[in-house]
Design a protein around this motif. Structure first.
Motif, short mmCIF file in Angstrom:
data_model
loop_
_atom_site.label_atom_id
_atom_site.label_comp_id
_atom_site.label_asym_id
_atom_site.label_seq_id
_atom_site.Cartn_x
_atom_site.Cartn_y
_atom_site.Cartn_z
N GLU A 93 -13.71 5.62 1.14
CA GLU A 93 -13.52 4.58 0.14
C GLU A 93 -14.38 3.34 0.39
O GLU A 93 -14.76 3.04 1.52
N ARG A 94 -14.60 2.61 -0.71
CA ARG A 94 -15.23 1.29 -0.69
C ARG A 94 -16.56 1.23 0.07
O ARG A 94 -16.77 0.33 0.90
N TYR A 123 -3.51 8.52 5.12
CA TYR A 123 -4.16 7.25 5.49
C TYR A 123 -3.90 6.88 6.96
O TYR A 123 -3.91 5.71 7.33
N ASP A 136 -9.33 -1.02 3.80
CA ASP A 136 -10.12 -1.67 2.74
C ASP A 136 -11.15 -2.61 3.38
O ASP A 136 -10.81 -3.38 4.29
N GLU A 191 -5.64 -6.93 1.00
CA GLU A 191 -6.55 -5.79 0.86
C GLU A 191 -7.74 -6.19 0.02
O GLU A 191 -7.81 -7.31 -0.50
N GLY A 194 -1.05 -0.25 -3.23
CA GLY A 194 -1.70 1.04 -3.51
C GLY A 194 -2.60 0.94 -4.73
O GLY A 194 -3.34 -0.04 -4.89
N GLN A 213 -8.41 -4.42 -9.21
CA GLN A 213 -8.33 -4.83 -7.80
C GLN A 213 -9.76 -5.11 -7.32
O GLN A 213 -10.66 -4.29 -7.54
#
Ligand code: GAL
Length: 367
Positions: free
Chosen positions: A110-111, A136, A204, A253, A273, A310
């Motif tokens: 992710e990210r 996770y 994150d 986050e 989430g 987000q």
């Protein structure tokens, strides 16, 4: 049957031709955003690198359905000269077919964010990595490098950062904020001390390169209770052990950092989430802090849930003064590929910021 076989490709072709001719001329937050082939951009949780007059957008390539919340393909890259029209540059970092590999297909990746290292002349990509089949739990960060901006990127390693290193405390840190692992004072310090020997959890995340060329990795640590702002080494491929703990115990986050008039700004979110929550912003005079919390920068209808999104990145617009774009993901966890992008201008009121909803806008807003 034969009829359908013909009809489908013909429709796709016509759609693509139509999109190729109709250039995108503004930002329409939350709408389908067609690339140069007429396909909705597939670069979620992304970040943007500006290099030699071109913007490169890197993000999670998602597939349809709930399966798309896992990494089945890798990191997708697009390029643009004007920020409205994006050319598909393909997959920059591919997940591995080897189930033993850290970035095995089916992991959670992710990210992703990419920065350029002027000394090594390499492009360096960092991302949040969760190992295949472990949900996770792993909370690692991963790094990959390439000689070419669009890739292919070669995966180097994944790990939990800063094992064995105590935090750096910027001037002005109250004694009560300093951790003593013989006597952790609260939950987040407990997690910090538990993870000290093996490295801090890293979920994150974002990257930030300062004016002096130093790069920082900002990530949710301590079961997402605290943000770490951590220095990267000279070639940007590892951590130095110097980092500070930001807004400890408050579960931030989706951090996105930028600098304006010598002040460091950070926008983040709460921890719910895929469901949206109020954004939060902070400022600091030094990147390590102390960071001041300022509440929610969003204003107007939907502000209490960041307009359904987000944070994922704040993009400084090249060649324009005071021009920063807040970029958020409107996640679609049931059909991940349908996630949308919210791009909104940041408004400065002195040193304060505001983010207002706009159905449609263009870069002239910064003139
Ligand atoms: C969000 C996070 C996303 C993703 C998601 C999973 O809070 O920002 O990147 O990890 O949780 O539920």
């Amino acid at each position: 049957m034969k009829y359908f076989k013909f009809l489908l490709p013909a429709t796709l072709l016509l759609n693509s031709l139509a999109f190729a001719q109709s250039k995108v001329k503004n930002f329409t937050p939350g709408a389908i955003w067609p690339d140069n082939k007429g396909v909705h951009i597939n670069a979620h949780g992304g970040g943007i690198l500006f290099k030699n007059g071109t913007y490169y957008w890197f993000g999670e390539h998602k597939i349809a359905g709930g399966a798309g919340n896992k990494a089945m393909i890798g990191v997708h890259c697009y390029s643009s000269k004007d920020l409205y029209n994006w050319k598909d540059q393909g997959i920059s970092l591919s997940v591995s077919e080897d189930p033993e590999n850290d970035i095995a297909k089916g992991c959670i990746l992710e990210r992703p964010k990419v920065v350029y290292n002027a000394k090594t002349k390499k492009y360096v990509m960092w991302f949040h990595l969760e190992l295949n089949g472990q949900s996770y739990k792993a909370a690692r960060t991963g790094v990959a490098i390439s000689d070419k901006v669009t890739g292919p990127y070669a995966f180097i390693k994944s790990y939990r950062p800063n094992a064995g290193f105590m935090p750096f405390y910027p001037e002005g840190t109250p004694e009560s904020d300093k951790v003593n692992c013989e006597q952790p004072k609260n939950k987040s310090e407990g997690f910090f001390c538990r993870d000290l020997p093996g490295g801090q959890m890293a979920r994150d995340m974002n990257l930030f390169v300062d004016d002096d060329g130093k790069a920082y990795h900002i990530f949710s640590a301590e079961e997402n209770f605290t943000l770490d702002v951590a220095e990267l080494n000279a070639d940007y491929t590892g951590h130095t052990g110097k980092y500070s703990r930001v807004y400890a115990g408050h579960q931030t986050e989706a951090p996105a950092l930028f600098k304006h008039n010598g002040i460091y700004y950070m926008i983040g979110s709460g921890t719910t989430g895929w469901a949206p929550n109020p954004a939060r912003w902070f400022t600091a005079k030094s990147i390590y802090g102390p960071w001041t919390y300022h509440g929610n920068p969003c204003i107007g209808k939907g502000a209490e849930i960041t307009f359904g999104g987000q944070s994922t990145y704040v993009l400084p617009v090249s060649g324009k003064k005071d021009a920063f774009i807040f970029i958020a993901d409107k996640w679609a966890p049931k059909d991940a590929i349908d996630g949308r992008y919210l791009w909104l201008p940041i408004t400065f009121k002195g040193n304060d910021i505001e983010i207002n909803w706009l159905d449609s806008w263009d870069l002239k807003i910064f003139n």
